[in-house]
Scaffold this motif. Structure first.
Motif, PDB file in Angstrom:
ATOM      1  N   GLY A  54      -0.405  16.951   0.743  1.00 31.99           N
ATOM      2  CA  GLY A  54      -1.255  16.276  -0.231  1.00 31.99           C
ATOM      3  C   GLY A  54      -0.551  15.100  -0.877  1.00 31.99           C
ATOM      4  N   PHE A  55       0.728  15.262  -1.182  1.00 36.77           N
ATOM      5  CA  PHE A  55       1.488  14.172  -1.780  1.00 36.77           C
ATOM      6  C   PHE A  55       1.607  13.005  -0.803  1.00 36.77           C
ATOM      7  N   ALA A  56       1.976  13.306   0.455  1.00 32.97           N
ATOM      8  CA  ALA A  56       2.147  12.243   1.446  1.00 32.97           C
ATOM      9  C   ALA A  56       0.839  11.497   1.684  1.00 32.97           C
ATOM     10  N   PHE A  57      -0.261  12.228   1.843  1.00 36.56           N
ATOM     11  CA  PHE A  57      -1.549  11.582   2.089  1.00 36.56           C
ATOM     12  C   PHE A  57      -1.966  10.733   0.889  1.00 36.56           C
ATOM     13  N   GLY A  58      -1.691  11.234  -0.323  1.00 34.72           N
ATOM     14  CA  GLY A  58      -1.999  10.464  -1.520  1.00 34.72           C
ATOM     15  C   GLY A  58      -1.207   9.165  -1.590  1.00 34.72           C
ATOM     16  N   VAL A  59       0.068   9.219  -1.187  1.00 31.09           N
ATOM     17  CA  VAL A  59       0.899   8.010  -1.171  1.00 31.09           C
ATOM     18  C   VAL A  59       0.344   7.002  -0.170  1.00 31.09           C
ATOM     19  N   TYR A  60      -0.082   7.469   0.992  1.00 33.94           N
ATOM     20  CA  TYR A  60      -0.643   6.560   1.993  1.00 33.94           C
ATOM     21  C   TYR A  60      -1.889   5.859   1.443  1.00 33.94           C
ATOM     22  N   GLN A  61      -2.736   6.617   0.748  1.00 32.91           N
ATOM     23  CA  GLN A  61      -3.934   6.015   0.147  1.00 32.91           C
ATOM     24  C   GLN A  61      -3.544   4.966  -0.890  1.00 32.91           C
ATOM     25  N   PHE A  62      -2.573   5.300  -1.718  1.00 32.75           N
ATOM     26  CA  PHE A  62      -2.129   4.374  -2.757  1.00 32.75           C
ATOM     27  C   PHE A  62      -1.597   3.084  -2.139  1.00 32.75           C
ATOM     28  N   TYR A  63      -0.768   3.222  -1.119  1.00 29.64           N
ATOM     29  CA  TYR A  63      -0.190   2.052  -0.457  1.00 29.64           C
ATOM     30  C   TYR A  63      -1.280   1.106   0.035  1.00 29.64           C
ATOM     31  N   GLU A  64      -2.240   1.663   0.772  1.00 26.27           N
ATOM     32  CA  GLU A  64      -3.258   0.808   1.378  1.00 26.27           C
ATOM     33  C   GLU A  64      -4.173   0.183   0.324  1.00 26.27           C
ATOM     34  N   ILE A  65      -4.499   0.939  -0.707  1.00 26.18           N
ATOM     35  CA  ILE A  65      -5.357   0.394  -1.766  1.00 26.18           C
ATOM     36  C   ILE A  65      -4.628  -0.715  -2.528  1.00 26.18           C
ATOM     37  N   MET A  66      -3.326  -0.526  -2.781  1.00 25.88           N
ATOM     38  CA  MET A  66      -2.557  -1.572  -3.451  1.00 25.88           C
ATOM     39  C   MET A  66      -2.493  -2.843  -2.605  1.00 25.88           C
ATOM     40  N   ASP A  67      -2.340  -2.692  -1.273  1.00 25.39           N
ATOM     41  CA  ASP A  67      -2.362  -3.867  -0.399  1.00 25.39           C
ATOM     42  C   ASP A  67      -3.752  -4.484  -0.369  1.00 25.39           C
ATOM     43  N   LEU A  68      -4.774  -3.638  -0.459  1.00 25.49           N
ATOM     44  CA  LEU A  68      -6.155  -4.105  -0.424  1.00 25.49           C
ATOM     45  C   LEU A  68      -6.435  -5.089  -1.555  1.00 25.49           C
ATOM     46  N   ILE A  69      -5.873  -4.824  -2.734  1.00 21.49           N
ATOM     47  CA  ILE A  69      -6.176  -5.649  -3.918  1.00 21.49           C
ATOM     48  C   ILE A  69      -5.002  -6.545  -4.311  1.00 21.49           C
ATOM     49  N   LEU A  70      -3.910  -6.498  -3.545  1.00 20.23           N
ATOM     50  CA  LEU A  70      -2.656  -7.114  -3.970  1.00 20.23           C
ATOM     51  C   LEU A  70      -2.794  -8.566  -4.419  1.00 20.23           C
ATOM     52  N   LEU A  71      -3.424  -9.387  -3.606  1.00 17.81           N
ATOM     53  CA  LEU A  71      -3.485 -10.826  -3.901  1.00 17.81           C
ATOM     54  C   LEU A  71      -4.680 -11.216  -4.781  1.00 17.81           C
ATOM     55  N   TRP A  72      -5.402 -10.219  -5.251  1.00 20.13           N
ATOM     56  CA  TRP A  72      -6.551 -10.486  -6.109  1.00 20.13           C
ATOM     57  C   TRP A  72      -6.270 -10.145  -7.575  1.00 20.13           C
ATOM     58  N   ILE A  73      -5.097  -9.613  -7.866  1.00 19.30           N
ATOM     59  CA  ILE A  73      -4.763  -9.172  -9.227  1.00 19.30           C
ATOM     60  C   ILE A  73      -3.739 -10.122  -9.839  1.00 19.30           C
TER      61      ILE A  73
END
Length: 426
Positions: free
Chosen positions: A302-321
């Motif tokens: 659960g921790f690993a999968f949560g980290v993967y989600q966080f990583y991709e979501i942060m990249d998803l919005i990275l240049l818009w924040i």
């Protein structure tokens, strides 16, 4: 079983369990020496070609050619490495690396630069580097005391970033004062010293050739054996597939981020450089936490999968924040990333049969190298016609989709790999 490896550790069985036993300490010291030399030498060589040719294309061509050994060498060497003792490969790799850099330094002291000669030299070094990395990744799990796998991989994950931060400014000073040739001789000395330290590792390994000699037919048979093993291991295939995609996408983001920071109002190359500082600080803090705290077995997936989600979501919005939020996201990604990476590496390497480890690690290495090249081309091409921010967002969205189609879809098998690691420690 094709291969057996037993460490010889005189530190007694009944003493308090510790990571820093003789073999692990020696390997970590040797790795630090080799990495420090590699950073210094790599810094010097990164300026050498442009200073001599004045061409960015000439520099880019060398970087492109260096990908080829990463695709070929692991597949050629892995079956052989699984049947032979691995320590000689590790020691010999650093020894040969030191000799090559020493010869290159002496050559530059006496002769003029040759671009064609440097292309050949670069290919040779890349081939040796791919070979050495495979030997390291195959032997490293056997030198970590049982039950200390996650701490061991935390140390491994932190070592290079820490040395990078320390050695890069020092390399700049040395480059100005010593020049390329002397810096290559310095790297040669550090590589030879690393080989000397590695030679002190105490490990018993047996050669397993099944009564015959190594041949092309045996090489192919060994590759097919590894392929059959992966075919029945859905969890491993899912982990490797996602890692190839997310690492490949990260490689493709690099030129887009540089272009964005060079063209967006209010941003600059100096602000972009702080990305690495923020991630380094996050990784350092995360490594300290990972070293001291163990996540319960039932929560690892659960921790690993949560980290993967966080990583991709942060990249998803990275240049818009806003920029301060960008730095915060990089720091958080570094903090969580080193924890999930150490956990994943410990679980996977412990799960793999030792007699297949080099071949399976070679498969992973080839997938990541090929994916990095492919994504760099695809995202670079998209950057010619789309907004840089949109390109990064599309890449992250694709990685997020792959994560769900691989890690989550195969969650039972992936969870079993993490659980098998934890069960093995109990």
């Amino acid at each position: 079983m094709l291969y057996r490896c037993d460490t010889i550790e005189p530190e007694v069985i009944h003493m308090k369990q510790t990571l820093w036993r003789r073999n692990f300490t020696l390997l970590t010291l040797a790795t630090a020496l080799g990495a420090a030399g590699g950073i210094a030498g790599g810094f010097a060589l990164s300026f050498l070609v442009f200073d001599e040719t004045g061409s960015t294309l000439a520099s880019a061509l060398i970087l492109a050619l260096q990908v080829i050994p990463g695709l070929v060498i692991p597949l050629l060497a892995a079956p052989w490495m699984d049947r032979m003792p691995r320590k000689p490969f590790l020691v010999g790799g650093d020894l040969l690396n030191g000799l090559l850099y020493g010869l290159a330094g002496l050559y530059l002291m006496r002769c003029s630069f040759s671009y064609g000669g440097y292309l050949g030299f670069s290919l040779l070094l890349s081939s040796l580097g791919a070979f050495d990395e495979l030997a390291y990744s195959s032997l490293y799990p056997r030198l970590i005391p049982e039950g200390m796998e996650e701490k061991g991989y935390t140390v491994s994950a932190m070592l290079y970033p820490v040395l990078k931060v320390m050695m890069t400014p020092l390399s700049a000073v040395l480059f100005e004062r010593m020049g390329v040739a002397w810096m290559l001789l310095l790297q040669a000395a550090l590589s030879l010293l690393a080989a000397a330290v590695e030679s002190r590792i105490r490990i018993h390994e047996e050669r397993r050739m099944d009564g015959g000699r190594f041949s092309p037919r045996l090489w192919w048979s060994d590759l097919c054996e590894a392929a059959r093993y992966l075919k029945q291991e859905r969890g491993l295939r899912s982990i490797y597939s996602y890692m190839a995609v997310t690492n490949g996408a990260a490689s493709g983001y690099a030129p887009l981020l540089i272009a964005f920071f060079r063209t967006a109002p209010g941003l600059s190359a100096a602000l972009y450089s702080l990305f690495s500082v923020a991630e380094f600080l996050g990784r350092s803090l995360g490594g300290l936490v990972q070293y001291r705290i163990r996540i319960p077995a039932e929560k690892k997936f659960g921790f690993a999968f949560g980290v993967y989600q966080f990583y991709e979501i942060m990249d998803l919005i990275l240049l818009w924040i806003p920029y301060p939020m960008m730095l915060l996201s990089r720091a958080c990604a570094g903090f969580l990333g080193i924890n999930s990476a150490a956990m994943r590496q410990a679980a996977v390497q412990r799960y793999l049969p030792d007699h297949l480890r080099a071949r399976i690690n070679a498969f992973e290495s080839v997938c990541i190298t090929a994916s990095g090249s492919l994504f760099s081309l695809l995202l670079g091409a998209l950057g010619e016609v789309l907004d840089y921010r949109l390109c990064v967002t599309l890449g992250a969205a694709f990685s997020l989709t792959v994560c769900w189609l691989t890690i989550w879809r195969s969650r039972r098998e992936v969870r079993a790999i993490y659980q098998a690691s934890a069960d093995g420690q109990s």
